[in-house]
Design a protein around this motif. Structure first.
Motif, PDB file in Angstrom:
ATOM      1  N   GLN A 194       0.931  -1.448   0.214  1.00 29.64           N
ATOM      2  CA  GLN A 194      -0.556   0.095  -0.173  1.00 29.64           C
ATOM      3  C   GLN A 194       1.189   1.713  -0.196  1.00 29.64           C
ATOM      4  N   GLU A 195       1.638   1.527   0.638  1.00 28.93           N
ATOM      5  CA  GLU A 195       2.592   2.055   0.536  1.00 28.93           C
ATOM      6  C   GLU A 195       3.813   2.940  -0.625  1.00 28.93           C
ATOM      7  N   ILE A 196       4.123   1.360  -1.506  1.00 25.35           N
ATOM      8  CA  ILE A 196       3.860   1.638  -2.692  1.00 25.35           C
ATOM      9  C   ILE A 196       3.436   2.260  -3.427  1.00 25.35           C
ATOM     10  N   THR A 197       1.803   1.787  -3.490  1.00 24.69           N
ATOM     11  CA  THR A 197       0.734   2.356  -4.186  1.00 24.69           C
ATOM     12  C   THR A 197       1.167   3.827  -3.818  1.00 24.69           C
ATOM     13  N   LYS A 221      -0.508  12.521  -8.600  1.00 19.34           N
ATOM     14  CA  LYS A 221      -1.629  12.902  -9.024  1.00 19.34           C
ATOM     15  C   LYS A 221      -3.003  13.572  -8.289  1.00 19.34           C
ATOM     16  N   PHE A 222      -2.031  13.867  -7.743  1.00 20.11           N
ATOM     17  CA  PHE A 222      -3.258  15.258  -6.299  1.00 20.11           C
ATOM     18  C   PHE A 222      -2.740  16.208  -6.976  1.00 20.11           C
ATOM     19  N   LYS A 223      -1.987  16.064  -7.959  1.00 22.52           N
ATOM     20  CA  LYS A 223      -1.556  17.540  -7.968  1.00 22.52           C
ATOM     21  C   LYS A 223      -1.527  17.833  -9.775  1.00 22.52           C
ATOM     22  N   GLU A 224      -2.654  17.442 -10.185  1.00 19.58           N
ATOM     23  CA  GLU A 224      -2.783  17.323 -11.263  1.00 19.58           C
ATOM     24  C   GLU A 224      -3.986  18.150 -11.506  1.00 19.58           C
ATOM     25  N   PRO A 225      -4.558  18.400 -13.156  1.00 16.84           N
ATOM     26  CA  PRO A 225      -3.861  19.068 -13.170  1.00 16.84           C
ATOM     27  C   PRO A 225      -3.194  20.266 -12.406  1.00 16.84           C
ATOM     28  N   GLU A 226      -1.813  20.750 -13.357  1.00 21.98           N
ATOM     29  CA  GLU A 226      -1.285  21.013 -12.954  1.00 21.98           C
ATOM     30  C   GLU A 226      -1.791  23.204 -13.413  1.00 21.98           C
ATOM     31  N   GLU A 254      -3.875  21.804  -1.974  1.00 18.59           N
ATOM     32  CA  GLU A 254      -2.241  21.602  -1.651  1.00 18.59           C
ATOM     33  C   GLU A 254      -2.903  21.033   0.260  1.00 18.59           C
ATOM     34  N   ALA A 255      -3.431  21.830   0.969  1.00 21.28           N
ATOM     35  CA  ALA A 255      -3.352  21.425   2.532  1.00 21.28           C
ATOM     36  C   ALA A 255      -4.822  20.889   2.138  1.00 21.28           C
ATOM     37  N   GLU A 256      -5.725  20.388   2.126  1.00 18.34           N
ATOM     38  CA  GLU A 256      -6.806  19.715   2.225  1.00 18.34           C
ATOM     39  C   GLU A 256      -6.006  18.038   2.123  1.00 18.34           C
ATOM     40  N   VAL A 257      -5.991  18.124   0.713  1.00 16.47           N
ATOM     41  CA  VAL A 257      -5.384  16.267  -0.285  1.00 16.47           C
ATOM     42  C   VAL A 257      -3.715  15.798   0.247  1.00 16.47           C
ATOM     43  N   VAL A 258      -2.853  16.610  -0.240  1.00 16.81           N
ATOM     44  CA  VAL A 258      -1.889  16.693  -0.642  1.00 16.81           C
ATOM     45  C   VAL A 258      -0.812  16.715   1.053  1.00 16.81           C
ATOM     46  N   ASN A 259      -0.903  17.377   1.794  1.00 20.01           N
ATOM     47  CA  ASN A 259      -0.603  17.296   3.235  1.00 20.01           C
ATOM     48  C   ASN A 259      -1.601  15.495   3.569  1.00 20.01           C
ATOM     49  N   TYR A 279      -2.588  13.378   2.248  1.00 23.24           N
ATOM     50  CA  TYR A 279      -2.231  12.104   1.829  1.00 23.24           C
ATOM     51  C   TYR A 279      -0.473  11.785   2.559  1.00 23.24           C
ATOM     52  N   ASN A 280       0.221  13.086   2.317  1.00 23.67           N
ATOM     53  CA  ASN A 280       1.638  12.914   3.366  1.00 23.67           C
ATOM     54  C   ASN A 280       1.452  12.942   4.222  1.00 23.67           C
ATOM     55  N   ASP A 281       0.492  13.077   5.532  1.00 23.08           N
ATOM     56  CA  ASP A 281       0.110  12.365   6.500  1.00 23.08           C
ATOM     57  C   ASP A 281      -0.154  10.654   6.737  1.00 23.08           C
ATOM     58  N   LEU A 282      -0.840  10.449   6.378  1.00 23.94           N
ATOM     59  CA  LEU A 282      -1.953   8.662   5.617  1.00 23.94           C
ATOM     60  C   LEU A 282      -0.349   8.608   5.573  1.00 23.94           C
TER      61      LEU A 282
END
Length: 118
Positions: A37-40, A47-52, A71-76, A78-81
């Motif tokens: 799962q970590e690799i996936t 993909k969370f930064k698409e579309p640029e 960035e704040a709601e999704v990417v961060n 996701y990084n925490d997870l």
């Protein structure tokens, strides 16, 4: 010490070792799934930064607000997870090692019990 007590200790120790080995097998399977799962998750992260959002695709106040929110709601989040998954993998690895250490100790006891029975 009586023969019966020694046999009971041997049986109890063997049961404990079997149970601990089952625990290690479950931990290893869980760890393997988590690593997968970590690799996936790591591969999907971009993909969370698409579309640029560029001047060619979207620009202006709303684009900046959306990019900041993304960035704040999704990417961060996701990084925490992803970090939590990594920490759980490390915890499982430590638990496997700890259980293996206990099994080694129990095997030594088992050997002593068997020698005492002879």
């Amino acid at each position: 010490m009586s023969v019966e007590i020694m046999r009971d200790r041997i049986q109890s120790t063997e049961n404990f070792i079997e149970s601990a080995n089952d625990k290690i097998n479950r931990l290893r399977a869980c760890r393997a799934r988590l690593i997968g799962q970590e690799i996936t998750m790591g591969n999907a992260k971009h993909k969370f930064k698409e579309p640029e959002l560029t001047k060619e695709t979207w620009y202006g106040k709303h684009a900046n607000e959306f990019d900041e929110e993304r960035e704040a709601e999704v990417v961060n989040s996701y990084n925490d997870l992803l970090n939590e998954v990594g920490e759980t993998i490390e915890k499982a690895t430590r638990e496997i090692q700890s259980t293996q250490d206990v099994i080694s100790h129990q095997n030594r006891l088992l050997s002593d019990y068997k020698i005492g029975l002879e």
